[in-house]
Scaffold this motif. Structure first.
Motif, PDB file in Angstrom:
ATOM      1  N   ASP A  83      15.738  16.418  22.903  1.00 57.28           N
ATOM      2  CA  ASP A  83      16.119  15.509  21.824  1.00 57.28           C
ATOM      3  C   ASP A  83      16.599  16.288  20.603  1.00 57.28           C
ATOM      4  OD1 ASP A  83      15.454  13.369  23.406  1.00 57.28           O
ATOM      5  OD2 ASP A  83      13.438  13.132  22.565  1.00 57.28           O
ATOM      6  N   ASP A  84      15.894  17.376  20.298  1.00 56.55           N
ATOM      7  CA  ASP A  84      16.311  18.197  19.153  1.00 56.55           C
ATOM      8  C   ASP A  84      17.694  18.800  19.394  1.00 56.55           C
ATOM      9  OD1 ASP A  84      13.927  17.602  17.941  1.00 56.55           O
ATOM     10  OD2 ASP A  84      12.929  19.453  18.589  1.00 56.55           O
ATOM     11  N   ASN A  85      17.893  19.279  20.643  1.00 59.07           N
ATOM     12  CA  ASN A  85      19.204  19.853  20.972  1.00 59.07           C
ATOM     13  C   ASN A  85      20.302  18.799  20.906  1.00 59.07           C
ATOM     14  OD1 ASN A  85      18.021  22.358  21.393  1.00 59.07           O
ATOM     15  ND2 ASN A  85      17.767  22.046  23.595  1.00 59.07           N
ATOM     16  N   SER A  86      19.984  17.609  21.404  1.00 54.90           N
ATOM     17  CA  SER A  86      20.974  16.531  21.365  1.00 54.90           C
ATOM     18  C   SER A  86      21.298  16.142  19.939  1.00 54.90           C
ATOM     19  CB  SER A  86      20.458  15.320  22.143  1.00 54.90           C
ATOM     20  OG  SER A  86      20.220  15.640  23.498  1.00 54.90           O
ATOM     21  N   GLN A  87      20.259  16.078  19.115  1.00 51.78           N
ATOM     22  CA  GLN A  87      20.484  15.733  17.716  1.00 51.78           C
ATOM     23  C   GLN A  87      21.309  16.803  17.016  1.00 51.78           C
ATOM     24  OE1 GLN A  87      16.882  14.956  15.601  1.00 51.78           O
ATOM     25  NE2 GLN A  87      17.909  14.344  13.702  1.00 51.78           N
ATOM     26  N   GLN A  88      21.015  18.069  17.319  1.00 53.58           N
ATOM     27  CA  GLN A  88      21.788  19.157  16.731  1.00 53.58           C
ATOM     28  C   GLN A  88      23.239  19.108  17.196  1.00 53.58           C
ATOM     29  OE1 GLN A  88      20.207  23.004  17.598  1.00 53.58           O
ATOM     30  NE2 GLN A  88      21.743  24.104  16.391  1.00 53.58           N
ATOM     31  N   ALA A  89      23.432  18.828  18.502  1.00 56.71           N
ATOM     32  CA  ALA A  89      24.796  18.740  19.036  1.00 56.71           C
ATOM     33  C   ALA A  89      25.563  17.585  18.395  1.00 56.71           C
ATOM     34  CB  ALA A  89      24.746  18.564  20.552  1.00 56.71           C
ATOM     35  N   ARG A  90      24.857  16.463  18.208  1.00 54.57           N
ATOM     36  CA  ARG A  90      25.521  15.330  17.549  1.00 54.57           C
ATOM     37  C   ARG A  90      25.916  15.675  16.120  1.00 54.57           C
ATOM     38  NH1 ARG A  90      21.568  12.293  20.442  1.00 54.57           N
ATOM     39  NH2 ARG A  90      20.185  12.319  18.627  1.00 54.57           N
ATOM     40  N   GLY A  91      25.027  16.401  15.436  1.00 55.60           N
ATOM     41  CA  GLY A  91      25.359  16.812  14.078  1.00 55.60           C
ATOM     42  C   GLY A  91      26.554  17.748  14.039  1.00 55.60           C
ATOM     43  N   GLU A  92      26.597  18.710  14.976  1.00 57.15           N
ATOM     44  CA  GLU A  92      27.730  19.636  15.028  1.00 57.15           C
ATOM     45  C   GLU A  92      29.018  18.909  15.383  1.00 57.15           C
ATOM     46  OE1 GLU A  92      26.603  22.601  17.804  1.00 57.15           O
ATOM     47  OE2 GLU A  92      25.193  23.608  16.450  1.00 57.15           O
ATOM     48  N   THR A  93      28.924  17.955  16.315  1.00 55.73           N
ATOM     49  CA  THR A  93      30.109  17.186  16.689  1.00 55.73           C
ATOM     50  C   THR A  93      30.645  16.391  15.510  1.00 55.73           C
ATOM     51  OG1 THR A  93      29.272  16.999  18.959  1.00 55.73           O
ATOM     52  CG2 THR A  93      30.996  15.460  18.294  1.00 55.73           C
ATOM     53  N   TYR A  94      29.726  15.777  14.766  1.00 53.57           N
ATOM     54  CA  TYR A  94      30.152  15.011  13.599  1.00 53.57           C
ATOM     55  C   TYR A  94      30.823  15.916  12.563  1.00 53.57           C
ATOM     56  CZ  TYR A  94      29.823  12.143   9.386  1.00 53.57           C
ATOM     57  OH  TYR A  94      30.104  11.457   8.236  1.00 53.57           O
ATOM     58  N   GLY A  95      30.223  17.095  12.340  1.00 56.50           N
ATOM     59  CA  GLY A  95      30.812  18.028  11.391  1.00 56.50           C
ATOM     60  C   GLY A  95      32.197  18.484  11.813  1.00 56.50           C
ATOM     61  N   LEU A  96      32.362  18.789  13.117  1.00 60.61           N
ATOM     62  CA  LEU A  96      33.671  19.217  13.618  1.00 60.61           C
ATOM     63  C   LEU A  96      34.699  18.097  13.515  1.00 60.61           C
ATOM     64  CD1 LEU A  96      32.595  21.261  16.772  1.00 60.61           C
ATOM     65  CD2 LEU A  96      33.499  22.162  14.632  1.00 60.61           C
ATOM     66  N   THR A  97      34.239  16.871  13.773  1.00 62.04           N
ATOM     67  CA  THR A  97      35.157  15.731  13.666  1.00 62.04           C
ATOM     68  C   THR A  97      35.674  15.581  12.235  1.00 62.04           C
ATOM     69  OG1 THR A  97      33.972  14.592  15.445  1.00 62.04           O
ATOM     70  CG2 THR A  97      35.398  13.250  14.043  1.00 62.04           C
ATOM     71  N   LYS A  98      34.770  15.733  11.256  1.00 63.18           N
ATOM     72  CA  LYS A  98      35.185  15.640   9.862  1.00 63.18           C
ATOM     73  C   LYS A  98      36.151  16.765   9.494  1.00 63.18           C
ATOM     74  CE  LYS A  98      33.926  13.054   7.327  1.00 63.18           C
ATOM     75  NZ  LYS A  98      34.482  11.711   6.975  1.00 63.18           N
TER      76      LYS A  98
END
Length: 221
Positions: A83-98
């Motif tokens: 879950d922590d890894n998924s949350q971190q990946a989601r955060g990185e994906t959101y940052g890259l999208t921005k």
């Protein structure tokens, strides 16, 4: 008589402490048994007295219940980690999208699109970016041109060297041909002189001397 609320702190009197431990221990074991029977739950209870005496209760087996507990704890830990890894990946994906969105906006502005709402400061920044980009492009262009010119010069030097070597080879072959022709002409002249000498000698000695006298014209009377 109303029973007063027990204060939650260590009982200082050893006798009172032991009595309280025995009562509460038995009550806890009883509750564990009732929970396992009434609710069909797997219950394991381990108690150590102040003197390190062991008391335990299990609805099935203490060792099996502990093993199940450890396995479950490990699974929960792995799930939390995922879950922590998924949350971190989601955060990185959101940052890259921005970041991609910002880059797309900057790209359109550099192409002159969507600049109607830009302020003077933003337009000045875009102009500075374009100037810096043009400077880098021109520098790279000049570098490539210099490298191409050096390459052509090197090829010219190599061709000049090869041409010189070919001329030297041809000059050497021409000298050999001239020498060979001169030697052939000398041999031919010698042979012609020998043939001329042989013809002269043959004309002087044709026929016997008598034949030569008879062929003379008789004198006129």
């Amino acid at each position: 008589m109303v029973r007063g609320k027990t204060e939650m702190k260590r009982i200082e009197n050893a006798t009172s402490r032991q009595v309280t431990f025995s009562k509460r221990r038995n009550g806890l074991l009883k509750k564990a048994f009732e929970l396992s029977v009434l609710c069909d739950a797997e219950v394991a209870l381990i108690i150590f007295s102040p003197s390190s005496k062991l008391y335990e209760f299990s609805s099935s087996s203490i060792s099996k219940t502990i093993e199940r507990y450890q396995k479950r704890v490990k699974e929960i830990g792995n799930n939390h980690k995922r879950d922590d890894n998924s949350q971190q990946a989601r955060g990185e994906t959101y940052g890259l999208t921005k970041k991609i969105e910002q880059l797309e906006i900057s790209k359109r502005k550099l192409l002159g699109e969507g600049i109607d709402a830009c302020s003077i400061e933003e337009l000045q920044q875009l102009e500075n970016q374009l100037e810096r980009g043009l400077t880098r492009i021109r520098a790279k262009k000049h570098q490539l041109l210099r490298e191409e010119i050096e390459k052509l010069k090197e090829e010219e030097r190599n061709l000049t060297k090869e041409n010189k070597e070919l001329k030297e080879k041809l000059h050497g072959m021409g000298a050999i041909v001239v020498a060979s022709s001169s030697s052939t002409l000398s041999s031919a002249e010698v042979n012609m002189e020998d043939n001329d000498n042989m013809e002269v000698e043959t004309g002087l000695f044709i026929g016997p001397p008598e034949t030569r006298q008879s062929k003379k014209t008789p004198p006129q009377n």
